[in-house]
Design a protein around this motif. Structure first.
Motif, short mmCIF file in Angstrom:
data_model
loop_
_atom_site.label_atom_id
_atom_site.label_comp_id
_atom_site.label_asym_id
_atom_site.label_seq_id
_atom_site.Cartn_x
_atom_site.Cartn_y
_atom_site.Cartn_z
N UNK A 237 -31.81 -25.27 -10.09
CA UNK A 237 -30.46 -25.43 -10.65
C UNK A 237 -29.40 -24.95 -9.67
N UNK A 238 -29.65 -23.82 -9.01
CA UNK A 238 -28.67 -23.30 -8.06
C UNK A 238 -28.51 -24.25 -6.88
N UNK A 239 -29.63 -24.70 -6.31
CA UNK A 239 -29.55 -25.59 -5.16
C UNK A 239 -28.96 -26.94 -5.55
N UNK A 240 -29.21 -27.39 -6.77
CA UNK A 240 -28.61 -28.63 -7.24
C UNK A 240 -27.09 -28.55 -7.23
N UNK A 241 -26.57 -27.40 -7.68
CA UNK A 241 -25.11 -27.24 -7.68
C UNK A 241 -24.58 -27.12 -6.26
N UNK A 242 -25.27 -26.37 -5.39
CA UNK A 242 -24.81 -26.21 -4.02
C UNK A 242 -24.83 -27.53 -3.26
N UNK A 243 -25.82 -28.36 -3.55
CA UNK A 243 -25.88 -29.68 -2.92
C UNK A 243 -24.73 -30.56 -3.41
N UNK A 244 -24.46 -30.46 -4.70
CA UNK A 244 -23.34 -31.22 -5.27
C UNK A 244 -22.02 -30.77 -4.66
N UNK A 245 -21.86 -29.47 -4.52
CA UNK A 245 -20.62 -28.94 -3.94
C UNK A 245 -20.51 -29.33 -2.47
N UNK A 246 -21.62 -29.26 -1.74
CA UNK A 246 -21.61 -29.65 -0.34
C UNK A 246 -21.21 -31.10 -0.16
N UNK A 247 -21.68 -31.97 -1.06
CA UNK A 247 -21.31 -33.37 -1.01
C UNK A 247 -19.83 -33.57 -1.28
N UNK A 248 -19.30 -32.85 -2.26
CA UNK A 248 -17.88 -32.96 -2.59
C UNK A 248 -16.99 -32.48 -1.43
N UNK A 249 -17.51 -31.52 -0.68
CA UNK A 249 -16.74 -30.98 0.45
C UNK A 249 -16.97 -31.77 1.73
N UNK A 250 -17.85 -32.77 1.69
CA UNK A 250 -18.12 -33.58 2.88
C UNK A 250 -18.89 -32.83 3.94
N UNK A 251 -19.73 -31.87 3.52
CA UNK A 251 -20.47 -31.07 4.50
C UNK A 251 -21.70 -31.79 5.03
N UNK A 252 -22.15 -32.81 4.30
CA UNK A 252 -23.35 -33.52 4.72
C UNK A 252 -24.62 -32.75 4.40
N UNK A 253 -24.49 -31.63 3.74
CA UNK A 253 -25.63 -30.79 3.33
C UNK A 253 -25.16 -29.88 2.20
N UNK A 254 -26.07 -29.10 1.67
CA UNK A 254 -25.72 -28.19 0.60
C UNK A 254 -24.75 -27.12 1.10
N UNK A 255 -23.84 -26.71 0.23
CA UNK A 255 -22.97 -25.59 0.56
C UNK A 255 -23.85 -24.36 0.77
N UNK A 256 -23.51 -23.46 1.69
CA UNK A 256 -24.35 -22.29 1.94
C UNK A 256 -24.43 -21.39 0.71
N UNK A 257 -25.57 -20.74 0.51
CA UNK A 257 -25.76 -19.86 -0.64
C UNK A 257 -24.77 -18.70 -0.63
N UNK A 258 -24.23 -18.38 0.55
CA UNK A 258 -23.28 -17.27 0.66
C UNK A 258 -22.01 -17.51 -0.14
N UNK A 259 -21.71 -18.77 -0.51
CA UNK A 259 -20.50 -19.04 -1.30
C UNK A 259 -20.60 -18.39 -2.68
N UNK A 260 -21.82 -18.08 -3.10
CA UNK A 260 -22.01 -17.43 -4.39
C UNK A 260 -21.43 -16.02 -4.39
#
Length: 581
Positions: free
Chosen positions: A403-426
């Motif tokens: 669930x956590x990685x699913x959200x980080x991947x979704x956020x990374x896509x929204x930010x145009x990172x091409x990958x999951x947002x880093x876990x450190x954003x938590x």
């Protein structure tokens, strides 16, 4: 170097009274912060001498919001002391009641207690409903309640409030503050969901009442199990619960999660730079038993453990024996830090400092809060949804990680990172708010499994809901603890029983861990640490302080001591802690 002193008292949109004092430098960056509960609880003292089987009914009055979880922890502390193992049906029903509390509590928190720290109500009046409806599709494929007509109606309702001068709960906000970043259309989406969540919380309350009898203050849990036999064995009642759960689940996935993704993307800079991260030490007791093994040996939905310094590569095992409470800077007397089994509640109020400007200030070098300062081992820690998600990921729990990685991947896509947002954003105010939403989605899904498991178990012929025990033999000299993950974090009730009566009782609640003052070594509590380094756009409107403090969902206990804004005592109240009836 000049500095300014900011006082926010009371912090509103919370349960109870909380005061924050912050010192900012010439760049409006917070350099020091102090959190003070200005209200006294004292229920532990009231419980002494009572029948331990009645403790839950009194302990749930600690809070007017999460009553059911205090009720369960108190009951489970007594069950642990007596060595009573509850039936499977009772375990599942307790999980469903606690899970329903999560859905209700987290939804109410974001929209009605915390959402207005992100959503500018007045900006929503400027939105184009057509563009807002299109905007909603950016954050979910199946947006909830954001059709053009629906959004137009919401905007018209807001406009009527403004014209009539009846803003009600929307009055006195920091509207127009520079730190609001959502567009008018995004704000309109948020307002629409805010209003719908008012109705949704009623439906979620019904879920708790089905098995609890009523909400708040449910009545169906007793030492040994539960009393809602007819509700458990009635397929119609179980289906009613499931129907309400489907409705809540849809709102969580297509409104709550979508709004969190929207806010996370807009405020991504603060997530990436760690604004509001604070201690970065996280602790979870673990909770929601998934099998019927002995106390604290069962597999749990949330694993227990401690993560230090944001290091996700290692989890330290949790040991309740390492929990102590320090009162160096709290309005109590105690000879040294105490474990809850031996804890005391001896009030020692020393007041506020009077200064030349006519205001009253906390005596920050002395005692300054009614909240004690819990310490785990030799660490100050944060508890709550973020701690549960962090510990779960660090422990490589499959469900939580997914669930956590699913959200980080979704956020990374929204930010145009091409990958999951880093876990450190938590490790930020944004991340703390997102973790609660991630957890809510997971809870809504797993509750579907639990209600089906309950229905299947009953259909197979198991109607057991209570375990019989011999009170006279087990209550002579016993002690136990009820540990669980309440919506706001690690909650523990410790009870010592002698000759069938409560000899000592202590509750260490989530906001005790998070809202606590400095300990004897001068180390900050979680609220205080999270505020350090935060830049305030306008010291006259400290929106950033509210946003970070609200991200913890403060729940401060009720009290009997009242002061005015200048620190003058308005009244003293003596409460009898014994009953002759």
């Amino acid at each position: 170097m000049s500095s300014k002193h900011i006082i926010v008292d009371p912090i509103t949109r919370i349960e109870g009274h909380l005061r924050i004092e912050a010192v900012i430098d010439e760049n409006n960056v917070i350099k020091d912060a102090y959190a003070s509960s200005t209200m006294f609880r004292g229920i532990e003292t009231i419980l002494k001498g009572r029948d331990p089987r009645d403790a839950g009914l009194l302990a749930m009055r600690i809070c007017g919001v999460c009553t059911g979880t205090h009720y369960q922890r108190s009951i489970e502390g007594v069950e642990h002391a007596f060595g009573v193992k509850i039936p499977k049906n009772a375990r599942l029903v307790r999980n469903l009641m606690q899970g329903a509390l999560y859905l209700h509590d987290h939804t109410v928190h974001f929209y009605h207690l915390h959402g207005l720290d992100w959503i500018d109500i007045t900006s929503a009046l400027k939105a184009d409903p057509v563009k807002a409806s299109q905007e909603a599709l950016k954050w979910t494929d199946t947006p909830h309640g954001t059709g053009v007509g629906e959004l137009r109606q919401v905007q018209e309702r807001l406009q009527k409030f403004v014209k009539q001068g009846r803003l009600g709960l929307f009055a006195n906000g920091y509207w127009g503050n520079k730190h609001y970043k959502l567009t008018p259309e995004q704000n309109l989406i948020g307002v629409a969901h805010y209003l719908e969540a008012l109705d949704m919380q009623r439906e979620m309350s019904k879920m708790m009442a089905i098995y609890g009898g009523k909400m708040p203050h449910p009545q169906s849990i007793v030492v040994g199990g539960v009393t809602c036999v007819q509700d458990i064995i009635n397929p119609a009642r179980n289906e009613e619960f499931k129907s309400l759960l489907r409705k809540a689940r849809n709102f969580v996935k297509n409104a709550y999660l979508a709004d969190i993704a929207m806010a996370g993307a807009v405020y991504s800079d603060e997530a990436l730079d760690g604004t509001g991260g604070g201690l970065k030490n996280y602790m979870a007791y673990g909770g929601f038993r998934l099998d019927d093994n002995e106390f604290y040996k069962a597999k749990t939905l949330f694993p227990s453990g401690v993560v230090l310094n944001g290091d996700l590569s290692k989890v330290y095992p949790f040991d309740q024996a390492k929990v102590t409470e320090d009162v160096t800077h709290s309005w109590y007397d105690a000879p040294a830090p105490q474990h809850p089994f031996d804890g005391t509640t001896n009030p020692h109020y020393t007041g506020l400092a009077k200064k030349s400007d006519g205001m009253a200030y906390l005596k920050t070098d002395e005692k300054y809060s009614w909240i004690k300062a819990p310490v785990y081992g030799d660490q100050r820690v944060e508890v709550g949804p973020l701690a549960r998600m962090v510990v779960g990921v660090a422990a490589k729990d499959e469900r939580i990680t997914r669930y956590v990685m699913g959200f980080l991947e979704r956020l990374g896509g929204l930010l145009g990172l091409g990958k999951a947002a880093p876990a450190s954003v938590l490790f930020s105010t944004v991340g703390r708010t997102a973790a609660r939403a991630i957890e809510t989605e997971m809870m809504a899904d797993v509750m579907m499994e639990w209600i089906d498991e309950l229905a299947a178990n009953v259909a197979a012929g198991d109607h057991s809901t209570w375990t019989e025990f011999d009170f006279d033999s087990v209550s002579k000299d016993a002690k136990g603890y009820g540990l669980e993950e309440a919506p706001r974090g690690a909650l523990g009730h410790w009870v010592k029983i002698k000759d069938g009566k409560i000899e000592n009782y202590q509750a260490v609640v989530p906001s005790t861990w998070n809202a606590s003052p400095r300990d004897g070594k001068g180390r900050m509590g979680a609220y205080e640490a999270a505020l350090i380094g935060t830049k305030v756009a306008d010291p006259e409107q400290p929106l950033e302080i509210l946003r970070t403090v609200h991200s913890f969902d403060p729940c401060i206990a009720c009290a009997v001591h009242i002061v005015d804004t200048k620190g003058k005592e308005l009244g003293s109240f003596k409460v009898s802690t014994s009953c002759s009836v």
